[in-house]
Design a protein around this motif. Structure first.
Motif, PDB file in Angstrom:
ATOM      1  N   ARG C  19       0.846  -1.204   0.000  1.00 21.32           N
ATOM      2  CA  ARG C  19       0.000   0.000   0.000  1.00 21.32           C
ATOM      3  C   ARG C  19       0.883   1.257   0.000  1.00 21.32           C
ATOM      4  NH1 ARG C  19      -2.914   2.858   3.934  1.00 21.32           N
ATOM      5  NH2 ARG C  19      -1.779   1.716   5.527  1.00 21.32           N
ATOM      6  N   ILE C  20       0.774   2.026  -1.071  1.00 26.44           N
ATOM      7  CA  ILE C  20       1.553   3.254  -1.147  1.00 26.44           C
ATOM      8  C   ILE C  20       0.798   4.363  -0.430  1.00 26.44           C
ATOM      9  CG2 ILE C  20       2.498   4.990  -2.707  1.00 26.44           C
ATOM     10  CD1 ILE C  20       3.916   2.438  -3.044  1.00 26.44           C
ATOM     11  N   VAL C  21       1.485   5.052   0.482  1.00 24.87           N
ATOM     12  CA  VAL C  21       0.829   6.110   1.235  1.00 24.87           C
ATOM     13  C   VAL C  21       1.291   7.483   0.762  1.00 24.87           C
ATOM     14  CG1 VAL C  21       0.435   7.057   3.521  1.00 24.87           C
ATOM     15  CG2 VAL C  21       0.604   4.601   3.226  1.00 24.87           C
ATOM     16  N   VAL C  22       2.576   7.589   0.509  1.00 30.17           N
ATOM     17  CA  VAL C  22       3.154   8.860   0.064  1.00 30.17           C
ATOM     18  C   VAL C  22       3.870   8.587  -1.250  1.00 30.17           C
ATOM     19  CG1 VAL C  22       4.949  10.552   0.549  1.00 30.17           C
ATOM     20  CG2 VAL C  22       3.431   9.801   2.377  1.00 30.17           C
ATOM     21  N   GLU C  23       3.663   9.439  -2.221  1.00 34.82           N
ATOM     22  CA  GLU C  23       4.275   9.155  -3.519  1.00 34.82           C
ATOM     23  C   GLU C  23       4.981  10.392  -4.063  1.00 34.82           C
ATOM     24  OE1 GLU C  23       1.569   7.345  -6.167  1.00 34.82           O
ATOM     25  OE2 GLU C  23       3.157   6.538  -7.438  1.00 34.82           O
ATOM     26  N   GLY C  24       6.250  10.219  -4.359  1.00 34.12           N
ATOM     27  CA  GLY C  24       7.031  11.258  -5.033  1.00 34.12           C
ATOM     28  C   GLY C  24       6.995  12.594  -4.330  1.00 34.12           C
ATOM     29  N   LEU C  25       7.183  12.580  -3.020  1.00 34.46           N
ATOM     30  CA  LEU C  25       7.033  13.815  -2.246  1.00 34.46           C
ATOM     31  C   LEU C  25       8.364  14.555  -2.109  1.00 34.46           C
ATOM     32  CD1 LEU C  25       4.976  14.394   0.879  1.00 34.46           C
ATOM     33  CD2 LEU C  25       7.423  14.746   1.070  1.00 34.46           C
ATOM     34  N   ASP C  26       8.331  15.854  -2.343  1.00 35.49           N
ATOM     35  CA  ASP C  26       9.504  16.700  -2.118  1.00 35.49           C
ATOM     36  C   ASP C  26       9.176  17.677  -1.009  1.00 35.49           C
ATOM     37  OD1 ASP C  26      11.205  15.783  -4.259  1.00 35.49           O
ATOM     38  OD2 ASP C  26       9.714  16.666  -5.596  1.00 35.49           O
ATOM     39  N   LEU C  27      10.139  17.854  -0.107  1.00 33.52           N
ATOM     40  CA  LEU C  27       9.890  18.750   1.017  1.00 33.52           C
ATOM     41  C   LEU C  27      11.229  19.247   1.529  1.00 33.52           C
ATOM     42  CD1 LEU C  27       7.800  19.788   3.169  1.00 33.52           C
ATOM     43  CD2 LEU C  27       8.437  17.806   4.516  1.00 33.52           C
ATOM     44  N   ALA C  28      11.310  20.567   1.774  1.00 34.31           N
ATOM     45  CA  ALA C  28      12.501  21.108   2.420  1.00 34.31           C
ATOM     46  C   ALA C  28      12.058  21.784   3.705  1.00 34.31           C
ATOM     47  CB  ALA C  28      13.198  22.110   1.495  1.00 34.31           C
ATOM     48  N   VAL C  29      12.667  21.389   4.807  1.00 38.74           N
ATOM     49  CA  VAL C  29      12.301  21.966   6.096  1.00 38.74           C
ATOM     50  C   VAL C  29      13.175  23.189   6.334  1.00 38.74           C
ATOM     51  CG1 VAL C  29      12.261  21.587   8.567  1.00 38.74           C
ATOM     52  CG2 VAL C  29      11.618  19.746   7.012  1.00 38.74           C
ATOM     53  N   PRO C  30      12.581  24.367   6.495  1.00 40.68           N
ATOM     54  CA  PRO C  30      13.404  25.546   6.742  1.00 40.68           C
ATOM     55  C   PRO C  30      14.079  25.453   8.098  1.00 40.68           C
ATOM     56  CG  PRO C  30      11.067  26.092   6.834  1.00 40.68           C
ATOM     57  CD  PRO C  30      11.149  24.667   6.439  1.00 40.68           C
ATOM     58  N   PRO C  31      15.404  25.592   8.153  1.00 37.20           N
ATOM     59  CA  PRO C  31      16.126  25.457   9.421  1.00 37.20           C
ATOM     60  C   PRO C  31      15.762  26.590  10.369  1.00 37.20           C
ATOM     61  CG  PRO C  31      17.639  25.588   7.544  1.00 37.20           C
ATOM     62  CD  PRO C  31      16.283  25.864   7.029  1.00 37.20           C
ATOM     63  N   GLY C  32      15.691  26.251  11.644  1.00 41.22           N
ATOM     64  CA  GLY C  32      15.454  27.264  12.657  1.00 41.22           C
ATOM     65  C   GLY C  32      14.043  27.803  12.689  1.00 41.22           C
ATOM     66  N   ARG C  33      13.146  27.146  12.014  1.00 39.17           N
ATOM     67  CA  ARG C  33      11.759  27.603  11.993  1.00 39.17           C
ATOM     68  C   ARG C  33      10.832  26.504  12.504  1.00 39.17           C
ATOM     69  NH1 ARG C  33      10.493  31.830   8.789  1.00 39.17           N
ATOM     70  NH2 ARG C  33      12.253  33.220   8.459  1.00 39.17           N
ATOM     71  N   ILE C  34       9.580  26.891  12.712  1.00 40.57           N
ATOM     72  CA  ILE C  34       8.562  25.903  13.068  1.00 40.57           C
ATOM     73  C   ILE C  34       7.768  25.553  11.822  1.00 40.57           C
ATOM     74  CG2 ILE C  34       6.484  25.469  14.414  1.00 40.57           C
ATOM     75  CD1 ILE C  34       7.513  27.275  16.529  1.00 40.57           C
ATOM     76  N   THR C  35       7.761  24.290  11.484  1.00 42.61           N
ATOM     77  CA  THR C  35       6.993  23.819  10.340  1.00 42.61           C
ATOM     78  C   THR C  35       5.844  22.977  10.856  1.00 42.61           C
ATOM     79  OG1 THR C  35       8.982  23.751   8.995  1.00 42.61           O
ATOM     80  CG2 THR C  35       7.094  22.486   8.207  1.00 42.61           C
ATOM     81  N   ALA C  36       4.635  23.252  10.346  1.00 38.75           N
ATOM     82  CA  ALA C  36       3.502  22.405  10.712  1.00 38.75           C
ATOM     83  C   ALA C  36       3.004  21.698   9.470  1.00 38.75           C
ATOM     84  CB  ALA C  36       2.387  23.236  11.327  1.00 38.75           C
ATOM     85  N   VAL C  37       2.739  20.385   9.607  1.00 41.87           N
ATOM     86  CA  VAL C  37       2.199  19.605   8.504  1.00 41.87           C
ATOM     87  C   VAL C  37       0.722  19.364   8.793  1.00 41.87           C
ATOM     88  CG1 VAL C  37       2.402  17.488   7.174  1.00 41.87           C
ATOM     89  CG2 VAL C  37       4.423  18.498   8.226  1.00 41.87           C
ATOM     90  N   VAL C  38      -0.132  19.759   7.863  1.00 38.21           N
ATOM     91  CA  VAL C  38      -1.565  19.538   8.050  1.00 38.21           C
ATOM     92  C   VAL C  38      -2.112  18.759   6.865  1.00 38.21           C
ATOM     93  CG1 VAL C  38      -1.902  21.606   9.435  1.00 38.21           C
ATOM     94  CG2 VAL C  38      -2.172  21.714   6.959  1.00 38.21           C
ATOM     95  N   GLY C  39      -3.263  18.181   7.046  1.00 35.36           N
ATOM     96  CA  GLY C  39      -3.901  17.426   5.968  1.00 35.36           C
ATOM     97  C   GLY C  39      -5.001  16.565   6.541  1.00 35.36           C
TER      98      GLY C  39
END
Lengths: 402, 327, 304
Positions: C19-39
């Motif tokens: 079962r594929i859940v995530v496909e071909g995902l690109d993501l860069a986390v900005p350093p020193g910041r707060i990143t929130a993932v929603v969905g």
């Protein structure tokens, strides 16, 4: 802790920050924590928020001292328990050497242990009682270690190797070898060890399905144990009368007929596998936080688990090959050790000591307390029921988890 | 459809019963079997069959009782792994009988049965109490562990009771492995009233069990007196297990395997499931007994061992099929 | 140690068995910041987080930490840079707070090495930062849900790393949710700790995150500052929900107001609807962004 601050710090950090200064940063009360007041040792008058802001960068030395102090205090209890247990083992060990059908005073016993030739005592103490007591201590330690490793790893105090089939594998194999194949001595030990390891492997593989779940491992183990126990029972029912006594050992466990030949393999196993387990004790304690947390803290969960299982099963199998499955020692040692040593720190060494003491005392009691010689496994097995009762009462009172 | 399955099971049971009369260490022609059934024992063949009759009857009865008890236990505990063997109930009955023999010089079948039922009941309550400790109540995992641990303790107690009494060791040992080989009509006759009483209680509990399957709260909402229904059904099951164990010794896994097979074929309605489990249980135990005679010829394998060898892999299969969260 | 590390995912495909859940995902986390993932539920948020902390090997693609593939890094080395707080960690019975927080020091300890002053200092700092110094000698079992969550955060703090948190506010009352998010903000502003967290509440995510990642069907649908990402169109695609975005009067960040079937824009008067309609509106809200029980990976700790 070489922080790279992204914003100027102050008592309350809404400064001219490039991103939106969240309103929640104000000096408004921070939920319940605000009412807790400043930590002991923090400067008087500083607000909780300020103390916390400071803590983000570095802990004040007095707080570090408090942490050190409380850690040492917790460690002290464990050390004390270990010392007391060791002293008790030494005491009972000497007692079992002295007491028997003939009483030998302490000085004679000590001389025999030191290798001197004492007429009379040399045979009874040196050839009969000493190997028996040594086997009791060693096998007890093996069972205690193996048991606590399984209980900790599977996060369930009932999931000890004697319940989930490891010991059953060793004893079914041994009974089969003795009665069906007429083997004896070393051969039986080898078969028993192979049986224990083989069953452990089978349980592991049977419960592996897209990852290992502790619950599934336990249940598969119970199923396998039920099957093996009936095999053992069948084999025993085919035993001729004169082999029955020997074969009964594989049902309950006994130290009868212990000699240096049976002691040596257990000693070697403990000397080799014990340190392996001790080296993994920190990883084991992290596994208790759940696989994800442990992995995130840098534990290679799968590899650690296999190493732990192999070493623990090895200890159990070697001990079972020498004494038979001494009931409930693996099951009881860990929880008893946890109760007296406290939850802090590794339970491996305390459990090994508790196991050794249990077997030593139970064997002594079985031989002399009831007027009739009971094998040690019957005595320890009978201890299992009160322990289960105790579990009910304790959990009912505290509402804790099992 | 369900009637068809029920008929099929009945036919199968009858066939197996007949096979149990025919198959054994001695080959017997049909004429002799028929003659023996009519009470004649003129030659060796007929005598052998005459000996097989009570054994077959016991296998059929014990199997039916254990299958029924298993289905009820799984219903009462809402637990797919409940089985009189796994939960240690059979071992409790064994210990009670051993104590009765060793300490009280018990010898009558009726005394055995009462003692065994008492032992089974005490053990059932004990194991259920341990298994439902802590968070999440009586999960399959905790019940099975509690049962296994209790069984282990009981086995030690049996050893402790029997060890000083070499004279009774042999007779008690037969209560540690279940078998139907030593059956006689006297024991069966004494067991029968208990089986009938237990079976009636269990069958009457079918409808309450259907409500209990929805969960205690919903069952109460449907007007079921949950505690009463559960206690009554459990009592019926314990009577069945205890009586069978008193006569045949502990026979495991029949009560585990049978209800699962039956649910696959006939669904989860206990009004159908319970009788069907009884029939299938009779068939399974008789088949195991026959198999035990064939496998180890010229000797015999006790039926308790055969059922364990068949049942344990099935147990593992059920465990593997469950989702981890449900264990 | 913090605020300088770059974490990114390239062409990441993740799944469990077939079962594929995530496909071909690109993501860069900005350093020193707060990143929130929603969905929405089951869009792959937690799976992504597990993979970024090496718990799940990608089927293809890679996760890079400072340009190195994390799945080929030694476990302890990675754990000295990146910490993860899973959704429902297990607390051994009877363990004390200080002891539990001390477990976070594992990546910094060698085999058989002794406990050092430095470790105590880290534990003390973590306790102080989370306001749990008072609780140090208490057993975890005795604590409330909010306190317990702060202790777990203290444990990952003692690790002295950047942080990945899987729904750190789950099972918490709203006051404790705000408390935990404030604490994380303190850490970010004070230490420069990079934080990546999965959040369920869109409005809290918008308020606390510097960088918002909206996921839909295993891909990043939109990423950037909350003000840019959170539009009615994105909410419609990601959650299948009609909404209106207004400015949060408290923070100035975007605030999502869902529009159910019974409250169309403008025509909305509280008095016009009976109690039943109000109920249904609440249901619609929960369907929108309250978590559904079946997504939880385990029953977890019941809140005290």
């Amino acid at each position: 802790m070489n922080a790279v601050p992204a914003a100027p710090q102050g008592p309350a950090s809404h400064g001219p920050v490039s991103h939106d200064p969240s309103a929640s940063h104000g000096p408004a009360p921070h939920g319940p924590s605000a009412s807790q007041g400043p930590a002991p040792g923090s400067a008087p008058g500083s607000s909780p928020v300020a103390a916390r802001e400071r803590g983000i960068l570095a802990a004040p030395p007095e707080l570090t001292g408090a942490v050190t102090h409380s850690r040492l205090r917790r460690g002290r209890r464990r050390r004390l328990v270990v010392l007391v247990l060791a002293a008790l083992i030494a005491g009972v060990f000497l007692l079992t050497l002295m007491v028997g059908q003939t009483f030998y005073p302490l000085d004679q016993v000590v001389r025999v242990v030191l290798g001197e030739d004492v007429p009379g005592a040399s045979f009874t103490v040196g050839r009969l009682r000493l190997p028996r007591a040594m086997l009791a201590v060693l096998a007890g330690a093996c069972f205690g270690l193996g048991g606590v490793v399984f209980q900790t790893m599977l996060r369930n105090p009932l999931a000890s190797p004697d319940i989930i089939g490891i010991s059953s594998g060793a004893s079914a194999a041994a009974a089969f070898a003795i009665i069906m194949l007429s083997m004896g001595g070393v051969q039986v030990s080898i078969v028993a060890i192979a049986g224990g390891l083989g069953v452990a492997l089978a349980v592991y593989l049977l419960s592996f399905r897209g990852g290992l779940a502790g619950t599934r491992l336990i249940l598969v183990g119970i199923g396998v144990a039920a099957m093996l126990d009936s095999v053992t029972a069948y084999v025993l029912s085919k035993a001729p009368q004169w082999e029955l006594q020997e074969a009964m050992r594989w049902l309950t466990g006994s130290l009868n007929g212990a000699g240096y030949g049976t002691v040596m393999p257990v000693l070697v196993a403990l000397a080799v596998l014990g340190p392996v387990l001790l080296s993994q004790s920190r990883a084991l304690s992290l596994l208790r936080l759940g696989d994800d947390t442990a992995a995130a803290l840098g534990v290679r969960t799968e590899r650690t688990r296999i190493l732990l299982i192999v070493a623990a099963v090895g200890l159990i199998a070697f001990a079972t090959a020498a004494t038979g499955p001494i009931a409930f020692v693996a099951f009881l040692s860990g929880p008893i050790a946890a109760r007296i040593a406290g939850p802090a720190g590794s339970l491996l060494i305390p459990s090994a000591l508790v196991g050794a003491l249990l077997v030593l005392v139970a064997d002594f009691a079985g031989q002399f307390l009831f007027g009739l010689r009971y094998p040690v496994g019957v005595v320890t097995g009978a201890l299992g029921a009160p322990y289960l009762l105790y579990l009910i009462i304790r959990t009912n009172r505290t509402g804790g988890s099992l | 459809m369900r009637v068809l399955w029920l008929l099929l099971a009945a036919v199968l049971t009858a066939l197996l019963g007949a096979a149990s009369l025919v198959i054994g260490s001695r080959e017997v022609p049909w004429t002799d079997v028929l003659a023996a059934l009519q009470g004649s024992a003129d030659n060796l063949n007929q005598a052998a069959v005459t000996k097989r009759i009570p054994r077959t009857v016991l296998a059929l009865l014990a199997g039916a009782a254990l299958g029924l008890a298993g289905a009820v236990m799984q219903g009462v505990t809402r637990n797919p792994l409940a089985d009189p063997g796994i939960l240690g109930v059979n071992m409790g009955a064994s210990l009670a009988v051993a104590v009765g023999i060793a300490w009280f010089g018990m010898f009558s079948y009726t005394a055995f049965i009462w003692t065994a039922i008492l032992g089974a009941a005490v053990t059932a309550v004990f194991v259920y109490a341990i298994g439902s400790l802590g968070r999440g109540g009586a999960t399959p995992l905790k019940l099975a562990l509690a049962g296994a641990a209790t069984s282990a303790a009981l086995v030690s107690f049996i050893s402790a009771v029997v060890l000083p009494r070499a004279d009774i060791a042999q007779s008690v040992r037969s209560w540690q492995i279940g078998g139907v080989g030593g059956a006689g009509f006297e024991g069966i006759g004494r067991m029968l009233p208990f089986l009938i009483a237990g079976a009636v209680i269990c069958l009457l509990a079918a409808r309450p069990l259907n409500s209990l399957a929805l969960g205690d709260e919903l069952a109460a909402g449907l007007g079921e007196r949950v505690a009463v229904a559960r206690a009554a059904a459990a009592l019926g099951a314990v009577m069945l297990c205890g009586a069978v164990t008193a006569i045949a010794g502990p026979i495991g896994f029949v009560g585990l395997v049978v209800p699962h097979l039956c649910r696959l074929l006939i669904g989860v309605d206990h009004r159908w499931l319970l009788p069907f489990s009884a029939l299938t249980g009779a068939a399974l135990l008789t088949a195991s007994d026959v198999a035990g005679r064939i496998i180890a010829r010229p000797e015999e394998l006790d039926v308790g061992i055969v059922t364990a060898l068949v049942g344990a892999p099935f147990f593992i299969y059920i465990v593997r099929r469950q989702k981890v969260r449900e264990l | 140690m913090t605020g300088t590390h770059r974490l990114e995912a390239n062409g990441l495909t993740l799944g469990y068995r077939d079962r594929i859940v995530v496909e071909g995902l690109d993501l860069a986390v900005p350093p020193g910041r707060i990143t929130a993932v929603v969905g929405a539920n089951a869009c792959g948020k937690s799976t992504l987080l597990r993979s970024m902390s090496r718990l799940l090997a990608p089927q293809s693609g890679q996760v890079l930490l400072d340009g190195r593939q994390i799945h080929s890094m030694p476990a302890k080395e990675l754990a000295r840079t990146l910490g993860l707080l899973p959704q429902s960690p297990l607390a051994p019975e009877g363990i004390t707070v200080a002891d539990l927080v001390g477990r976070g020091r594992h990546p910094h300890q060698r085999l058989l090495s002794r406990w050092r002053q430095e470790d105590d200092a880290a534990v003390a700092a973590a306790l102080e930062a989370t306001g749990t110094t008072e609780l140090a000698d208490r057993a975890i079992d005795e604590l409330s849900g909010g306190q317990r969550q702060r202790v777990w955060i203290a444990m990952v703090l003692a690790q002295q790393t950047d942080l990945l948190l899987d729904e750190p506010t789950t099972f918490l009352d709203v006051n404790h949710q705000v408390e935990v998010l404030d604490l994380l903000t303190d850490l970010n502003r004070g230490r420069g700790t990079t934080i990546v967290m999965v959040l369920h509440d869109l409005n809290l995510a918008a308020r606390y995150a510097d960088h918002l990642v909206a996921m839909a069907a295993g891909r990043v649908h939109a990423a950037g500052a909350p003000g840019e990402v959170l539009t009615a169109g994105v909410v419609r695609t990601v959650f299948g929900l009609e909404s209106r975005i207004v400015a949060d009067p408290v923070s100035g960040r975007p605030l999502v107001l869902p529009i159910g079937r019974h409250h169309t824009e403008g025509a909305d008067r509280a008095g016009e609807h009976g109690a039943a309609a109000g109920m249904r509106e609440r249901d619609a809200l929960q369907g929108g962004y309250a978590r559904q029980p079946e997504e939880r990976s385990s029953p977890g700790e019941p809140e005290a």
